[in-house]
Design a protein around this motif. Structure first.
Motif, PDB file in Angstrom:
ATOM      1  N   ILE A  41      38.067  47.848  43.350  1.00  0.00           N
ATOM      2  CA  ILE A  41      38.074  48.204  41.959  1.00  0.00           C
ATOM      3  C   ILE A  41      37.516  48.671  40.996  1.00  0.00           C
ATOM      4  CG2 ILE A  41      38.795  45.424  42.240  1.00  0.00           C
ATOM      5  CD1 ILE A  41      35.602  44.815  41.273  1.00  0.00           C
ATOM      6  N   ASN A  78      37.288  48.991  37.425  1.00  0.00           N
ATOM      7  CA  ASN A  78      36.976  48.058  36.491  1.00  0.00           C
ATOM      8  C   ASN A  78      36.202  46.884  36.673  1.00  0.00           C
ATOM      9  OD1 ASN A  78      35.521  47.144  33.776  1.00  0.00           O
ATOM     10  ND2 ASN A  78      37.993  47.731  32.742  1.00  0.00           N
ATOM     11  N   ASN A 119      34.549  45.270  34.630  1.00  0.00           N
ATOM     12  CA  ASN A 119      34.886  44.032  34.218  1.00  0.00           C
ATOM     13  C   ASN A 119      35.932  43.588  32.998  1.00  0.00           C
ATOM     14  OD1 ASN A 119      31.025  44.364  33.415  1.00  0.00           O
ATOM     15  ND2 ASN A 119      32.384  46.254  32.688  1.00  0.00           N
ATOM     16  N   LYS A 120      36.688  43.123  34.260  1.00  0.00           N
ATOM     17  CA  LYS A 120      38.432  42.962  33.864  1.00  0.00           C
ATOM     18  C   LYS A 120      37.969  41.864  33.990  1.00  0.00           C
ATOM     19  CE  LYS A 120      41.424  46.908  34.938  1.00  0.00           C
ATOM     20  NZ  LYS A 120      42.662  47.004  36.438  1.00  0.00           N
ATOM     21  N   PRO A 121      39.055  41.111  32.943  1.00  0.00           N
ATOM     22  CA  PRO A 121      38.792  39.619  32.693  1.00  0.00           C
ATOM     23  C   PRO A 121      39.243  38.671  34.295  1.00  0.00           C
ATOM     24  CG  PRO A 121      39.868  40.227  30.718  1.00  0.00           C
ATOM     25  CD  PRO A 121      39.769  41.438  31.738  1.00  0.00           C
ATOM     26  N   LYS A 122      40.221  39.402  34.387  1.00  0.00           N
ATOM     27  CA  LYS A 122      40.173  38.745  35.870  1.00  0.00           C
ATOM     28  C   LYS A 122      39.073  38.298  36.875  1.00  0.00           C
ATOM     29  CE  LYS A 122      42.646  36.645  38.772  1.00  0.00           C
ATOM     30  NZ  LYS A 122      43.409  35.680  39.244  1.00  0.00           N
TER      31      LYS A 122
END
Length: 122
Positions: free
Chosen positions: A37, A39, A41-44
């Motif tokens: 992944i 990022n 820190n993505k909300p998902k």
């Protein structure tokens, strides 16, 4: 005699078609492999990390507090039901100490049913 051969040929073709349909239906799962992944820190991914901590707290009778997702990988398997697996390293606080944990969460189908497969302190 010729009509018997013709009849057996039709049966043979029907059997081959049915076997092919069964084979391709059963073996229609597609895996691409694990992808990092970009990022964490993505909300998902944060939602998945919080879910892992919450499930672990329930199962292990602990009181960890989610801090953040450090890094991770994702794998999507397409078949009769789409399954997405998240292999994450998360940080969680136990009292005042922050530690990293390796977790595996799978998410199934359109309703995104989640399951925690493992939660291990690193």
């Amino acid at each position: 005699m010729a009509s018997q051969i013709h009849h057996h040929s039709k049966q043979f073709i029907l059997i081959v078609l049915m076997f092919s349909l069964f084979y391709f239906t059963v073996d229609s799962t597609s895996r691409v492999g694990w992808s990092p992944i970009s990022n964490p820190n993505k909300p998902k991914f944060v939602v998945i990390g919080k879910f892992a901590v919450s499930e672990h707290n329930t199962e292990a009778k602990t009181n960890l507090k989610f801090v953040n997702v450090v890094k991770g990988d994702i794998e999507v398997t397409d078949g009769a039901v789409t399954v997405t697996e998240y292999r994450l390293v998360i940080a969680a606080k136990d009292g005042g100490a922050v530690s990293n944990y390796k977790v595996l969460v799978s998410e199934e189908g359109e309703f995104q049913l989640r399951k925690l497969s493992y939660f291990t302190k690193l």
